[in-house]
Design a protein around this motif. Sequence first.
Motif, PDB file in Angstrom:
ATOM      1  N   ASN A 614       1.888-103.011-119.994  1.00 36.16           N
ATOM      2  CA  ASN A 614       0.520-102.583-119.397  1.00 36.16           C
ATOM      3  C   ASN A 614       0.261-103.698-118.224  1.00 36.16           C
ATOM      4  O   ASN A 614       0.785-104.725-118.239  1.00 36.16           O
ATOM      5  CB  ASN A 614      -0.543-103.126-120.378  1.00 36.16           C
ATOM      6  N   CYS A 615      -0.797-103.153-117.396  1.00 36.53           N
ATOM      7  CA  CYS A 615      -1.114-104.118-116.296  1.00 36.53           C
ATOM      8  C   CYS A 615      -2.450-104.108-116.085  1.00 36.53           C
ATOM      9  O   CYS A 615      -2.959-102.831-115.860  1.00 36.53           O
ATOM     10  CB  CYS A 615      -0.330-103.905-115.156  1.00 36.53           C
ATOM     11  N   ARG A 616      -3.403-105.189-115.583  1.00 38.45           N
ATOM     12  CA  ARG A 616      -4.587-104.880-115.405  1.00 38.45           C
ATOM     13  C   ARG A 616      -5.140-105.096-113.824  1.00 38.45           C
ATOM     14  O   ARG A 616      -4.437-105.885-113.220  1.00 38.45           O
ATOM     15  CB  ARG A 616      -5.539-105.969-116.259  1.00 38.45           C
ATOM     16  N   GLU A 618      -8.007-104.550-110.813  1.00 47.57           N
ATOM     17  CA  GLU A 618      -9.443-104.421-110.214  1.00 47.57           C
ATOM     18  C   GLU A 618      -9.433-104.343-108.769  1.00 47.57           C
ATOM     19  O   GLU A 618      -8.574-104.852-108.034  1.00 47.57           O
ATOM     20  CB  GLU A 618     -10.278-105.858-110.288  1.00 47.57           C
ATOM     21  N   ALA A 632     -12.151-101.177-112.014  1.00 48.91           N
ATOM     22  CA  ALA A 632     -11.299-102.146-113.058  1.00 48.91           C
ATOM     23  C   ALA A 632     -10.503-101.051-114.142  1.00 48.91           C
ATOM     24  O   ALA A 632     -11.265-100.121-114.335  1.00 48.91           O
ATOM     25  CB  ALA A 632     -11.933-103.298-113.824  1.00 48.91           C
ATOM     26  N   ASP A 634      -7.108-100.631-117.112  1.00 48.70           N
ATOM     27  CA  ASP A 634      -5.765-101.404-117.545  1.00 48.70           C
ATOM     28  C   ASP A 634      -4.937-100.367-117.840  1.00 48.70           C
ATOM     29  O   ASP A 634      -4.972 -99.162-118.325  1.00 48.70           O
ATOM     30  CB  ASP A 634      -6.384-101.664-119.174  1.00 48.70           C
TER      31      ASP A 634
END
Lengths: 655, 267
Positions: A614-616, A618, A632, A634
Amino acid sequence: MSTQTETNDTFPKLLRYNARVRAERPAMREKDLGIWQSWSWAEVYEEVSDYAAGLYALGLRAGDKIAIIGDNRPRLYWTLTAAQVIGAVPVPTYADSVAEEIQFVLDHAEAKFAMAEDQEQVDKLIDQKDHLPGLEVILFDDSRGLRDYNQSFLWNYEAVLEKGREFRTQNPEFIERCIDGRTGSDVCIMLYTSGTTGQPKGVVHTHDSVLITARNAAELEGLNERDEVLAYLPMAWVGDNIFSFGQSYAAGFCVSCPESSDTVLNDLWELGPTYYFAPPRIFENLLTTVMIRMEDAGKLKQRMFHYFMDHAKKVGVDILDGRSVGLMDRIKYGLGELLVYGPLKNALGLSRVRLGYTAGEAIGPEIFEFYRSIGINLKQLYGSTEAAVFITIQPNGGIKPDTVGVPAPDVEIKLSDRGEVLFTGPGVFKEYYKNPESTADTKTDDNWVMTGDAGFFDDEGQLKIIDRAKDVGQLNDGTLFAPKYIENKLKFFPNIKEVVAFGHERDYCAAFINIDLEAVGNWAERNGIAYASYQELASLPQVYEQIQAHVEETNRQLSTEERVAGSQIKRFLLLHKMLDADDGELTRTSKVRRRYIAEKYDVLIEALYSDKKNCRIETEVTYEDGRKGKLAADLEIRDAKTVAIGAGAAAQAAE
Amino acid sequence: MSEMMADNENGRIGGELLSVDNITLRFGGVKALTDISFNINKGEIRSIIGPNGAGKSSMLNVINGFYKPQEGTIRFKGKNVNMKPDLAAKSGIARTFQNIALFKGMSTLDNIMTGRMLKMKAGFLSQAIYWGRAQKEELENRAFVEEIIDFLEIQSIRKTPVGRLPYGLQKRVELARALAMEPELLLLDEPMAGMNLEEKEDMSRYIIDVNEYFGTTIALIEHDMGVVMDLSDRVVVLDYGCKLADGSPDEVSSNQAVIDAYLGVAH
């Protein structure tokens, strides 16, 4: 024709010639208040003469620049010629540009005048006027909403014509003298490139380069005064300048302007053009719409459609290219024409198309063959702003979906050691405005232009383009990496709208993917899957499954081609937003701005080259009115199966 | 379009166009309106606001004669009138409805053409066979309708059945139909209800344009206070059928009774 070339070496001269030899034939049409209004060549010549005199009376002189901002409107096209009459240089700009982008172009071009379509464009110009000290006069076409604007630099088109008529009564010889005083080597137009890299550059063309190129191609394809064109692509784009302006003047055919940008499809249908240009995207969208509508049709219609489309797939292209086809197949195709192909072409507004072009991006082989199989003579060409469009054109009867054809008339092509395509010919541009370094980088002293595209000739001498030369890179193990080649393969799936592939100086190839909201949304609707936004739809596991299957299929295709087998996609993710020109991620002609995206989403790229699941992220987004917001998300990252090199053929057999 | 534009360069707002005097409306024992008086001047945008159930729509229905008040009088263009819906239409009052009232199965164009019915004088028979006077009238009226289509930028839905259009566009078609009557007074019942921000901005723009270019007087009911305060020349505030305040947007929004009615106050 040769005498005409000598005497009519500028567009104003050509207009005068057309007003004489085909005075009563329509030159331009526009749908206004629900009715197609038309102007004959003689009327256009008269109006352009008044207009040119009016511009002169307001202070526009030879060498000055006049910017043109708006959708395709007759008066905006006449601005091109009117400026050229007095030797001024028209600079069309993209109508959907935000005020700052317009400011850059007008400032760089040192525009003294600007012709705006309506209040929206006038507002942008007034907004930026403080930063544009050289801008003296703003003209406008549609006065709606502008009644309370009392700035002295604002001029209504009609008032300019009035001024022009006055000026001409006092100086009856003026227009003739102006037109005769110009030659083909004078500057004709300045077109700003959409700027895939860095700031836009102003490409300067002479009358000779635009006119000879337009005329050559018109002669090659047998265009004549009875052809019909719908002008709906941005005027700032070189293609529109050639198809809807240059070739119309050269061949004498009529150009029609749609009622508004929302009515293009309906106007196309009413008009039935014989000569049609559209970027691959539009052909894709049309086909998607047709397929979606067929899903909703009755069982009988569906079966009929698929039965005859299968038949068209078998013999349609051969019939179009005039190859021999059995009698039974011909009869069956004739029946299909009556029942399916004819009505379908009519519904698309393409029943009268004699010649269709597509260019700008690679078109999916299946889409391309679909249109050809139902009898539309669609051809690909390869061109650029620096060439006044035509570099190669697919030859009649020798069309292959994956090449762009043979050199256009009088154009020569050679390949550099690095595989870059170079061309020379009559359409070569004069220079980049106020940018001698870029001019020297692109154009050699003996008039060869470096296209920046990598390609090669196939056995039959047809050119095949694989990617931008500078984008072609290498994986760490030395494998060739042509991102666009991979991206295009993925984009041929209707569910996928946009792809950005990475791999240069990396261990493997990875990709960002945008799903196609219309196609996937329709699938979701039919399967009762609820979603509220693009972001939500793109994060659904079922959607990920579908895209993963497409990625793995692409990997299988890549594995069968020796040169690119090593660059299969190992990991991918679905982006949380559509790549958008307003956010600077695409150019105004919808091409991916690779470097910008790589910088903006560097977090995601790093995640693709790690083992994270996973990667967050914004992201800042810009709305059409210029406001900004934050988004934003995820994002899930998936691994795709790759096929071992050399095992491709075996895998294919196994299926 | 220029010939249709009223000359309103100076003094956009003229004298009194309509006044309601001491109107009281009862449904059985329920008083919907109590002793309401206000006027509407030529060329202005006049808003009627108030909380739910304040009597705004009732007031509009009284003005165009749909409800008959038990007490009070209406003066239109200086004359006392016994208003009825058909008389209202003939004398130049057009309206739109809170819940869209279009012919859903008909195209946008046909719906707007119905707004021209009062302007057509040809008999039923010649209309049916499209002959003589009917043909001429049809062409003239169609030309006018096309001006409105252009004005409201709905060219792309000219032939689309109205029922298939999104809500915001249906509202615009309804406005177009009202405009087709060339009204002197246009009554808009919550023209922006249920719209998103962008649609509201578009609609506000059109309302201002209509007022400026056609010189049409507009009476408007609206919930969105921001919209009302931006658009209106004068605002009248109703609450429980009584008039709370009347004046410019600034005056009204600083009025303590209005603030109490909107924000609620301990009784």
